[in-house]
Design an enzyme around this catalytic site. Structure first.
Site, PDB file in Angstrom:
ATOM      1  N   LYS A 212       0.812  -1.225   0.000  1.00 34.78           N
ATOM      2  CA  LYS A 212       0.000   0.000   0.000  1.00 34.78           C
ATOM      3  C   LYS A 212       0.845   1.275   0.000  1.00 34.78           C
ATOM      4  O   LYS A 212       2.039   1.267   0.300  1.00 34.78           O
ATOM      5  CB  LYS A 212      -0.999  -0.039   1.156  1.00 34.78           C
ATOM      6  CG  LYS A 212      -2.158  -0.989   0.803  1.00 34.78           C
ATOM      7  CD  LYS A 212      -3.313  -0.915   1.733  1.00 34.78           C
ATOM      8  CE  LYS A 212      -4.410  -1.878   1.231  1.00 34.78           C
ATOM      9  NZ  LYS A 212      -5.391  -2.173   2.259  1.00 34.78           N
TER      10      LYS A 212
ATOM     11  N   ARG B 213      -3.589  -9.821   5.391  1.00 30.27           N
ATOM     12  CA  ARG B 213      -4.037  -9.992   3.998  1.00 30.27           C
ATOM     13  C   ARG B 213      -2.890  -9.543   3.099  1.00 30.27           C
ATOM     14  O   ARG B 213      -2.540  -8.362   3.105  1.00 30.27           O
ATOM     15  CB  ARG B 213      -5.297  -9.144   3.782  1.00 30.27           C
ATOM     16  CG  ARG B 213      -5.917  -9.249   2.396  1.00 30.27           C
ATOM     17  CD  ARG B 213      -7.138  -8.331   2.293  1.00 30.27           C
ATOM     18  NE  ARG B 213      -7.744  -8.397   0.974  1.00 30.27           N
ATOM     19  CZ  ARG B 213      -7.306  -7.692  -0.075  1.00 30.27           C
ATOM     20  NH1 ARG B 213      -6.303  -6.863   0.062  1.00 30.27           N
ATOM     21  NH2 ARG B 213      -7.904  -7.819  -1.253  1.00 30.27           N
TER      22      ARG B 213
HETATM   23  N1  HH2 Z   1      -7.550  -3.778   0.880  1.00 34.81           N
HETATM   24  C1  HH2 Z   1      -7.876  -3.885  -0.423  1.00 34.81           C
HETATM   25  C2  HH2 Z   1      -8.956  -4.673  -0.826  1.00 34.81           C
HETATM   26  N2  HH2 Z   1      -9.685  -5.373   0.071  1.00 34.81           N
HETATM   27  N3  HH2 Z   1     -10.105  -5.999   2.309  1.00 34.81           N
HETATM   28  C3  HH2 Z   1      -9.805  -5.908   3.608  1.00 34.81           C
HETATM   29  N4  HH2 Z   1     -10.511  -6.594   4.522  1.00 34.81           N
HETATM   30  N5  HH2 Z   1      -8.766  -5.126   4.060  1.00 34.81           N
HETATM   31  C4  HH2 Z   1      -7.998  -4.401   3.206  1.00 34.81           C
HETATM   32  O1  HH2 Z   1      -7.071  -3.694   3.675  1.00 34.81           O
HETATM   33  C5  HH2 Z   1      -8.285  -4.474   1.815  1.00 34.81           C
HETATM   34  C6  HH2 Z   1      -9.362  -5.285   1.389  1.00 34.81           C
HETATM   35  C7  HH2 Z   1      -7.057  -3.151  -1.437  1.00 34.81           C
HETATM   36  O2  HH2 Z   1      -5.966  -3.898  -1.860  1.00 34.81           O
HETATM   37  P1  HH2 Z   1      -5.868  -4.794  -3.184  1.00 34.81           P
HETATM   38  O3  HH2 Z   1      -6.861  -5.892  -3.176  1.00 34.81           O
HETATM   39  O4  HH2 Z   1      -4.473  -5.223  -3.341  1.00 34.81           O
HETATM   40  O5  HH2 Z   1      -6.146  -3.762  -4.354  1.00 34.81           O
HETATM   41  P2  HH2 Z   1      -7.431  -3.386  -5.214  1.00 34.81           P
HETATM   42  O6  HH2 Z   1      -8.496  -2.911  -4.299  1.00 34.81           O
HETATM   43  O7  HH2 Z   1      -6.913  -2.292  -6.134  1.00 34.81           O
HETATM   44  O8  HH2 Z   1      -7.855  -4.631  -5.963  1.00 34.81           O
END
Ligand code: HH2
Length: 276
Positions: free
Chosen positions: A222, A256
């Site tokens: 992040k 995660r």
């Molecule tokens: N962060 C993202 C997505 N889902 N769910 C939870 N519970 N906690 C988090 O911190 C969280 C989440 C964002 O990260 P990522 O899936 O890598 O990216 P994107 O939303 O661009 O797919």
């Protein structure tokens, strides 16, 4: 402490690793990498082989500024992958806020609903409550990904996040969801500036003590890690592993992550050095 999910009662006496599978064209760090069902399922298999304790499969990018896909499009992305992943022997989570997607995933037997909007879309809470065995992760966010970075004023971000999660957990319990099915998440990077994310990490023990439910935390790749290190998104492996360890050290039950193998190794060393 345990996390009760559809097929698994997850023992949280040691930290657990949730492997991220984004079936999206536009996720901030891996958009388009696993955009077909076959590629995403192969990625699921790789993460399980690397030691993931559970998988989180998502079809919506929630990066700052992004707009959600149509429900039909999101379903088409995630459902075939969930169906395959349910055969891999680990708990499977669907990362969605969309009730249509939740209901279809729950009908397939998905173990966990992970909702960055904490079941606040109309119909989401009822969809989850209709499946008494499933687990859920409720996350703190203000507004929507398209607007959230304009809503980052806090007097005390730890108190605000704690207030929200406490209240939302109570509402979800009041809808008939057992407390042992609920895990909470401070929402790193969601309607927060880097200093807020870091305060939430440094004072994470306060949240753990106050909420008395397991905490799931997502620091992987992040932006705050980019601010700290000056590194681009694909150069944040060491920073992500360090943040995952720090989160666990401050009481997180589940991390995660995108980079499962490195995180699992680091947690083995942390467990030997600092664990119970
Ligand atoms: N962060 C993202 C997505 N889902 N769910 C939870 N519970 N906690 C988090 O911190 C969280 C989440 C964002 O990260 P990522 O899936 O890598 O990216 P994107 O939303 O661009 O797919």
């Amino acid at each position: 402490m345990h996390w009760q999910t559809t097929r698994f009662r997850i023992d949280l006496s040691r930290p657990r690793v949730m492997g991220i599978v984004n079936v999206t064209p536009d996720s901030f760090s891996d958009g388009g990498r696993h955009a077909t069902a076959a590629a995403a399922l192969a990625h699921c298999e790789r993460l399980v082989a690397e030691g993931a304790d559970m998988l989180d499969i998502g079809g919506e990018s929630t990066r700052p500024g992004s707009a959600p896909p149509e429900a039909a499009e999101e379903s088409a992305r995630v459902l075939p992958v969930i169906e395959g992943a349910l055969r891999l022997g680990v708990p499977v989570s669907v990362d969605t806020s969309e009730p249509v997607v939740m209901r279809a995933a729950l009908a397939l037997g998905v173990d966990i609903v992970n909702d960055v909007r904490a079941l606040r879309r109309p119909g989401a809470l009822a969809s989850l409550a209709a499946h008494p065995g499933a687990g859920v992760c409720l996350m703190h966010m203000r507004g929507e990904p398209s607007t959230m970075q304009a809503q980052t004023d806090y007097d005390d971000v730890v108190a605000a996040v704690g207030d929200f999660l406490e209240q939302r957990a109570a509402e979800v319990i009041a809808a008939g969801v057992a407390a042992e099915r609920i895990v909470l998440d401070p929402g790193i990077g969601f309607a927060k500036r880097p200093e807020h994310n870091l305060v939430l990490l440094r004072r994470q023990r306060e949240l753990v003590a106050r909420l008395r439910r397991p905490l799931l935390v997502g620091w992987s790749r992040k932006g705050t890690l980019g601010v700290l290190t000056g590194r681009a998104v694909h150069e944040r492996l060491a920073a992500s592993v360090a943040a995952a360890l720090a989160a666990v050290h401050h009481g997180a039950a589940v991390v995660r992550v995108h980079d499962v193998a490195a995180t699992v190794d680091a947690l083995k060393v942390w467990q030997a050095a600092c664990g119970d």
